[in-house]
Design a protein around this motif. Structure first.
Motif: not given
Length: 130
Positions: A3-8
């Motif tokens: 989720k963090v990677t997708a958000f970034i």
């Protein structure tokens, strides 16, 4: 973690698209004449840089040319800001300054570089005319 990677990644893509939109807006706000002037100046600057690269100038020659350009720029500003001269007189003095600068530039170059410079100028003129 995903989720963090997708958000970034999503934030990065959005910021890139926003930057592109801004550039388009700025270009649309400019008038045609100012845009053409800016493009012509960029083209002239690129051509000068290419000429310098192709002439393979030494550090000493580059330094002399830089000094010469600064001096010519100062003289040009003095002519343009001289209120006692008419428009025709200013134009004549600027043409004279341009000839003086070209002569000075050729004095800095060696024979091989002079020939290259003449050749490049002829090619440029032929492209502009045809």
């Amino acid at each position: 973690m995903k989720k963090v990677t997708a958000f970034i990644l999503l934030t990065f893509i959005i910021s890139l698209s926003f930057a592109q939109v801004q550039r388009k807006v700025k270009a649309e706000n400019k008038s045609d004449s100012s845009t053409n002037t800016i493009e012509r100046k960029k083209g002239d600057k690129a051509n000068k840089k290419q000429m310098i690269r192709e002439l393979d100038l030494t550090k000493e020659q580059k330094g002399k040319l830089k000094e010469q350009r600064k001096s010519a720029k100062d003289k040009k500003e003095a002519i343009q800001n001289n209120e006692s001269l008419s428009a025709e007189q200013k134009e004549a003095k600027l043409k004279e300054l341009q000839k003086e600068q070209a002569k000075s530039t050729m004095g800095i170059l060696n024979e091989e570089q002079k020939e290259k410079m003449k050749k490049m100028r002829k090619e440029k003129k032929s492209k502009e005319n045809g």
